[in-house]
Design an enzyme around this catalytic site. Structure first.
Site, PDB file in Angstrom:
ATOM      1  N   LYS A   1     -11.846   0.937  -2.250  1.00  0.00           N
ATOM      2  CA  LYS A   1     -10.754   1.555  -3.016  1.00  0.00           C
ATOM      3  C   LYS A   1     -11.171   1.632  -4.476  1.00  0.00           C
ATOM      4  O   LYS A   1     -12.039   2.423  -4.807  1.00  0.00           O
ATOM      5  CB  LYS A   1      -9.465   0.807  -2.715  1.00  0.00           C
TER       6      LYS A   1
ATOM      7  N   HIS B   1      -5.122  -3.144  -3.215  1.00  0.00           N
ATOM      8  CA  HIS B   1      -4.705  -2.180  -4.242  1.00  0.00           C
ATOM      9  C   HIS B   1      -4.549  -2.795  -5.626  1.00  0.00           C
ATOM     10  O   HIS B   1      -4.158  -2.109  -6.569  1.00  0.00           O
ATOM     11  CB  HIS B   1      -3.405  -1.489  -3.808  1.00  0.00           C
TER      12      HIS B   1
ATOM     13  N   SER C   1       0.802  -1.223   0.000  1.00  0.00           N
ATOM     14  CA  SER C   1       0.000   0.000   0.000  1.00  0.00           C
ATOM     15  C   SER C   1       0.836   1.276   0.000  1.00  0.00           C
ATOM     16  O   SER C   1       0.373   2.302  -0.468  1.00  0.00           O
ATOM     17  CB  SER C   1      -0.968   0.003   1.189  1.00  0.00           C
TER      18      SER C   1
END
Ligand SMILES: *Cc1c(COP(=O)(O)O)cnc(C)c1O
Length: 385
Positions: free
Chosen positions: A236, A205, A177
């Protein structure tokens, strides 16, 4: 106690480590209003620009109308709505794993999964740069917790070779991250087969960004094995909130019975799941968004020419610019902010000492001009700081 809390806060402030929240008065997007001022932002993890997408806003409004606003009971009582169930099936099919289970957040997923799958007598093998919640899940599980040097396959093998644990679980971020680089997942899976271990990957991610159609890191590496369990967050690239875990059906069935952060917690509202179903469709059909995003990333890496500060070997939307000192990183962030560009400075303990950095996150919502503006501003900063 209150006096000691104040003392600790004062100390943080004196060390330049007191963190302050910015007040957002706009949707999360590439252009935001923060602390009452307009900014071009490279701060969010909304990598595909879906957090304010009109289709998703409409989906949430409609779903609230027909499913209400709250789940009202835990999933094992009456809180498991058809929207939750549909989304779980959709996610499992999308990542091509047999089954999936929703959690309210990624943090809760990691704590719940590690706590349920391993315990005393078992061992977790964790990368030193893993996200904080994988560490917390590890401690909470009571399994032996072994940390190895970042992405070091040899160090990991050394630990696995001597382990006498009953169950062995390698737990890693798939995309780190704060560094943006990928874990060597194919090598880890080979070690799993050699040492009878399992692989738990946190794809917070990678999901939506990597893979043929945004399926994430497993698809990026073309990995498939009953030894793999994956987690991805939905706040996200998916632009909404929540997380899911996917893997073999027996794993998911077991988690439904035993993952405490699932069993003893109220599921996120069904309307969120309906919104996420629309989001997963946009991700699956989002090849153009990803092409644009990866074009911006490549442009940024090819055109930023810094001598003082270094980019890391990242092909993902997370592009850290390593500055080194805490004060210097904050100064650079403040310089950019004065010019209307927000990029967070990330300092220890979130990253190792001496590696304070700007964490630049690029989104498909950015234009090429946005990225050019950022590059120019960093070049100017290098001249004056
Ligand atoms: C953000 C993040 C999480 C936590 O997910 P939330 O849904 O925000 O709680 C977990 N792991 C990694 C690697 C993350 O970046």
């Amino acid at each position: 106690m209150l006096a000691s809390l104040q003392l600790a806060l004062d100390q943080r402030k004196a060390d330049g480590l007191l963190r302050q929240r910015r007040l957002l008065d706009s949707p999360q997007a590439e252009h935001i209003i923060a602390n009452s001022k307009p900014y071009l932002s490279f701060c969010s993890n909304d990598y595909l620009g879906l957090a304010n997408h009109p289709d998703l806003i409409a989906a949430m409004q409609k779903a609230a109308g027909d499913s209400g606003v709250g789940s009202g009971a835990s999933g094992l009582v009456t809180g498991h709505h058809r929207y939750h169930d549909d989304l779980e099936q959709q996610l499992a099919a999308f990542v091509k794993l047999p089954a999936a289970l929703l959690f309210s957040t990624g943090y809760m997923a990691n704590i719940g999964v590690l706590g349920a799958l391993v315990g005393r007598g078992d061992a977790i093998f964790a990368d030193k740069l893993n996200h904080a919640c994988l560490n917390d899940g590890g401690y909470y599980s009571l399994a032996e917790f072994n940390r190895f040097t970042h992405n070091d396959v040899t160090a990991l093998e050394t630990l696995l070779k001597v382990s006498t644990a009953k169950h062995k679980l390698i737990a890693v971020d798939a995309v780190f991250s704060m560094d943006g680089d990928l874990a060597p997942l194919p090598e880890y899976l080979a070690l799993c087969e050699k040492y009878d271990a399992y692989l738990y990957i946190d794809d917070a991610h990678g999901f939506g960004v990597l893979g043929e159609h945004g399926e994430g890191s497993l698809n990026h590496f073309k990995l498939k094995s009953p030894r793999i369990i994956m987690m991805a967050t939905l706040g996200k690239a998916a632009g909404v909130a929540g997380a899911f875990v996917a893997g073999e059906k027996v794993v998911i069935d077991y988690l439904i019975q035993t993952a405490k952060s699932y069993v003893y917690s109220t599921p996120a509202p069904p309307a969120l799941s309906a919104t996420l179903s629309a989001s997963v469709k946009l991700i699956a059909q989002g090849d153009e968004l990803r092409t644009h995003l990866h074009g911006l990333i490549a442009y940024f890496k090819a055109n930023l020419h810094c001598k003082k500060w270094q980019l890391m070997p990242s092909i993902t939307a997370v592009q850290p610019l390593i500055v080194g000192g805490n004060v210097e990183a904050v100064k650079l962030s403040e310089y950019l902010q004065a010019g209307g560009i927000l990029v967070p400075a990330i300092r220890p303990p979130t990253v190792p000492k001496g590696t304070a950095r700007l964490r630049i996150s690029i989104s498909a919502a950015h234009s090429l001009d946005d990225v050019k503006a950022l590059i120019n501003a960093i070049h100017q900063a290098e001249q004056v700081l």
